[in-house]
Design an enzyme around this catalytic site. Structure first.
Site, PDB file in Angstrom:
ATOM      1  N   ASP A 451       3.624 -29.919  55.398  1.00 23.13           N
ATOM      2  CA  ASP A 451       3.827 -29.126  56.776  1.00 23.13           C
ATOM      3  C   ASP A 451       4.251 -27.867  57.227  1.00 23.13           C
ATOM      4  OD1 ASP A 451       2.320 -29.377  59.465  1.00 23.13           O
ATOM      5  OD2 ASP A 451       2.464 -31.120  60.529  1.00 23.13           O
ATOM      6  N   ASP A 520      -6.142 -31.071  63.032  1.00 26.09           N
ATOM      7  CA  ASP A 520      -5.127 -31.875  64.318  1.00 26.09           C
ATOM      8  C   ASP A 520      -6.523 -32.781  65.147  1.00 26.09           C
ATOM      9  OD1 ASP A 520      -2.937 -32.418  63.287  1.00 26.09           O
ATOM     10  OD2 ASP A 520      -1.840 -30.932  64.327  1.00 26.09           O
TER      11      ASP A 520
HETATM   12  C1  GLA Z   1       1.552 -31.578  62.861  1.00 28.43           C
HETATM   13  C2  GLA Z   1       0.396 -31.713  62.128  1.00 28.43           C
HETATM   14  C3  GLA Z   1       0.422 -33.911  62.276  1.00 28.43           C
HETATM   15  C4  GLA Z   1       1.267 -34.229  62.089  1.00 28.43           C
HETATM   16  C5  GLA Z   1       2.465 -33.452  63.266  1.00 28.43           C
HETATM   17  C6  GLA Z   1       3.305 -34.557  63.097  1.00 28.43           C
HETATM   18  O1  GLA Z   1       0.704 -31.311  63.965  1.00 28.43           O
HETATM   19  O2  GLA Z   1      -1.043 -31.645  61.397  1.00 28.43           O
HETATM   20  O3  GLA Z   1      -1.075 -34.159  61.393  1.00 28.43           O
HETATM   21  O4  GLA Z   1       1.936 -34.539  61.013  1.00 28.43           O
HETATM   22  O5  GLA Z   1       2.785 -32.302  62.664  1.00 28.43           O
HETATM   23  O6  GLA Z   1       4.733 -33.932  63.665  1.00 28.43           O
END
Ligand code: GLA
Length: 702
Positions: A451, A520
């Site tokens: 990420d 997300d």
């Molecule tokens: C980001 C990612 C999510 C999740 C969060 C965790 O927003 O896109 O899928 O992994 O971080 O903090």
């Protein structure tokens, strides 16, 4: 042979269906390397017919720009369009003057070498990969003084003259990625850019241009894309004179790059694709390119994964994860991924990033117990990491406050309470490789979700002096290097690219990752538009898509389980809901939908995509995947009678004379399915909101 010589100093880069003809129009101290033709493949003997070696003169000559049609217009001389290359030499000299030196040619690649007497060597590279023409630029400072580089694009493309021009692109925001935009290209300069240090959610580095007459299935389309995961800039220039050129490269307005004597700079590839057959054919050619020239594991089937993020958020514990793992395995899940919250003091988003060891309160036995159980349940094991980030509240930051992007004496703005580590630094990269590789070895990990949750601010690199701005390039290259090293050391490791959802989706990152987290936003209706925009360039096998809870935690929208599944089944299926709260019926339905997905997985992940009629998420719509003898149609109707859908969906790309059979044994000719259409069940047309259907056909003869 993909590079043909078609004149004294003229060459053609040819693909199966297109040709890109270019060469030296004017030699001498202001050499012009130009594009003569970019269109359908011509017979080899006709390629020379498009070559015009006299400099183009539009009117009298005294106002004529020399940058028209150039492969890399420089700042210098009579050029007033967007420069693809800007250089400041010693003493503030800002005029680049290039003389053609030589062409270095092989069967599949050519480098045209130009030199500025002030000491800069410029290489223009052209190579063919499937239907795509790849171009990039190499610069070497052969002089005695450092030079400063402004814009260094990978190349400029001329869109052939047409009566009109329309562009298609995607733009968006967090949870609203890859929203399709299509409009007439305005006279002037239309720039899409990212200044975030990443590809960004705000736009994606590609554009398609057509004459205003293309449809999903018909018409010529020219696309340009940049394979780069840091800041970037793409400008489509529609000159008042009428012609259109697209230049694209890494970096954005502002930062300038220092090149010391003897140093070189290589740009990422800019990709050009000319197709006939509408936006659909353009997308299919891009997917083909991704499969054959980009993705490290294109033909592997992506496992059905479970990710605990939306089920637990930061509340991650051994026991809870084991419980979710049992339920996931029971549904047929093949890969179990623990998301954020497993490490350091990470109980919320304010702390812990940088401290990459299991949280001792949450995992008193480390992660072994959890991952042993995951394996006993027959699944592979994956872990979320965010290696480019640090929270000020972490041991790492307390120890290495100088590792982050910063300027002495300026604020260090946190976003989501975190700062960005500088991957331009060798010590940071070594640290990252050390713990990432250690985790893979210790737990036998199969998968990382990598990420990157914030954009750059105060992007300084105090130790780098004059070279500080290079971090906009070096950070991205550093990330690439760590990913490449990890893959080399652990050939079985698979990696998902994530950046606050779909903030890092591009052909640069896809070269070293297997999937991308698309958004997300897991709301199945919002996803339709997001997935459509994604599908313009990138293939379904790399599109990570989860089924989550209803009401959706982000939008509170309630959507039936089948619709949520059918939406996620259009890509690499994952499940991200709180399975402890799913009813027995829901679990049963999920089990059968996972099985149904696995049965058609190769068709969806490796098949040819046709976006069938409809406005995804707004009206009834459908996507079709065809692979070998099978065809899968996923149809969606988000609304009841208010927007009455068509009764049939017309399929595409079938063999007209072949016979196709449904699971129920019904048979049709391909032509019938394409012209008259496939009849959808009545309930699909008249019923409550959010109806969806998956139809599988098999070609049985012809
Ligand atoms: C980001 C990612 C999510 C999740 C969060 C965790 O927003 O896109 O899928 O992994 O971080 O903090």
């Amino acid at each position: 042979m993909n590079i043909l010589r078609v004149g004294d100093s003229a060459w053609a880069a040819v693909t199966k269906s297109s040709a890109f003809v270019f060469g030296l129009e004017a030699a001498g101290e202001d050499s012009r390397v130009v594009q003569w033709y970019w269109g359908p493949r011509l017979p080899d003997e006709a390629l020379a017919e498009v070559v015009r070696q006299a400099p183009r003169r539009i009117h009298s000559g005294f106002h004529d720009p020399r940058d028209v049609d150039e492969l890399l217009p420089v700042e210098g001389g009579a050029r007033w369009g967007v420069p693809s290359l800007q250089v400041t030499y010693e003493g503030g000299v800002r005029s680049v003057e290039l003389t053609f030196a030589e062409a270095v040619v092989s069967d599949s690649e050519i480098e045209l070498v130009l030199r500025d007497p002030l000491g800069l060597r410029v290489g223009l590279h052209v190579r063919v990969a499937s239907e795509v023409v790849e171009r990039w630029v190499s610069l070497t400072n052969e002089g005695e003084h450092a030079v400063r580089l402004g814009r260094v694009d990978s190349g400029s493309w001329v869109i052939p003259e047409r009566a009109g021009y329309r562009y298609t692109g995607v733009a968006g925001a967090w949870a609203q990625e890859t929203q399709l935009h299509r409009a007439e290209l305005a006279v002037g300069e239309t720039t899409f850019t990212s200044r975030t240090g990443t590809t960004s959610h705000r736009a994606n580095p590609w554009i398609m241009i057509d004459a205003g007459d293309a449809t999903e299935e018909l018409g010529e389309v020219w696309s340009v894309a940049l394979a780069w995961s840091g800041s970037w800039r793409l400008t489509a220039q529609r000159r008042p004179e009428g012609d259109v050129a697209v230049t694209a490269g890494f970096g954005h307005d502002g930062p300038t790059w220092h090149l010391a004597p003897g140093e070189s700079l290589l740009t990422p590839p800019v990709l050009g694709l000319r197709t006939c057959g509408g936006y659909g054919a353009a997308s299919r050619a891009w997917h083909d390119y991704a499969r054959h020239h980009v993705l490290p594991t294109p033909f592997e089937e992506r496992p059905v994964l479970y990710n605990s993020w939306e089920a637990t958020w930061f509340d991650v514990h051994e026991e809870g994860q084991i419980e979710l793992a049992r339920r996931a395995a029971d549904l047929g899940v093949e890969l179990f991924v623990v998301d954020d919250g497993w490490f350091g003091g990470r109980v919320d988003d304010r702390r812990g990033l940088g401290d990459w060891w299991p949280n001792p309160d949450r995992f008193p036995r480390g992660l072994s117990k959890l991952f042993d159980t995951v394996r006993e349940l027959g699944m592979r094991a994956g872990l979320w990491v965010e290696p480019e980030m640090v929270n000020p509240d972490s041991d790492l930051y307390r120890e290495h406050p100088d590792w982050v992007l910063h300027y002495p004496g300026r604020r260090r703005d946190t976003l989501r309470h975190q700062l960005v580590l500088n991957y331009g630094r060798a010590d940071v990269r070594e640290w990252a490789i050390g713990w990432l590789s250690g985790l893979v070895s210790e737990y036998g990990l199969d998968y990382f979700k990598w990420d990157m949750n914030r954009s750059f601010t105060q992007a300084g690199w105090p130790d780098a002096g004059e070279r500080a701005d290079l971090l906009w390039i070096e950070h991205t290259r550093g990330v690439y290097a760590v990913l490449d090293t990890l893959r080399e050391r652990h050939p079985g490791l698979r990696i998902e690219s994530c950046s606050g959802g779909g903030g890092r989706v591009d052909f640069g990152i896809l070269r070293r990752t297997d999937e991308v987290w698309t958004s997300d936003n897991t709301d199945a209706r919002d996803r339709q538009a997001i997935q459509e925009g994604y599908s313009y360039l990138y293939p379904a096998c790399a599109m990570s898509a989860w089924v989550t809870d209803s009401p959706n935690p982000h939008t509170r929208r309630e959507v039936p389980l089948a619709y949520r599944f059918h939406m996620a089944m259009a890509g690499a299926l994952g499940i991200g809901g709180d399975l402890t709260r799913w009813s027995a019926e829901e679990l049963e339905q999920a089990r059968s939908l996972v099985a149904a997905y696995k049965a058609v997985r190769p068709v969806i992940q490796h098949g040819r995509l046709h976006r069938l009629a409809g406005d995804p998420g707004i009206t009834a719509s459908a996507v079709q995947y065809s692979h070998e003898d099978r065809v899968v149609v996923l149809a969606y109707n988000p609304f009841a009678l208010a927007k009455r859908p068509p009764r049939r969906v017309r399929l595409a790309g079938l063999d007209p004379s072949a016979i196709y059979e449904s699971a129920e044994g019904e048979r049709w000719h391909g032509q019938t399915l394409m012209s008259h259409g496939l009849e959808l069940p009545t309930w699909f047309i008249a019923g409550p909101d959010y109806r969806s259907e998956m139809v599988v056909l098999r070609r049985v003869s012809g």
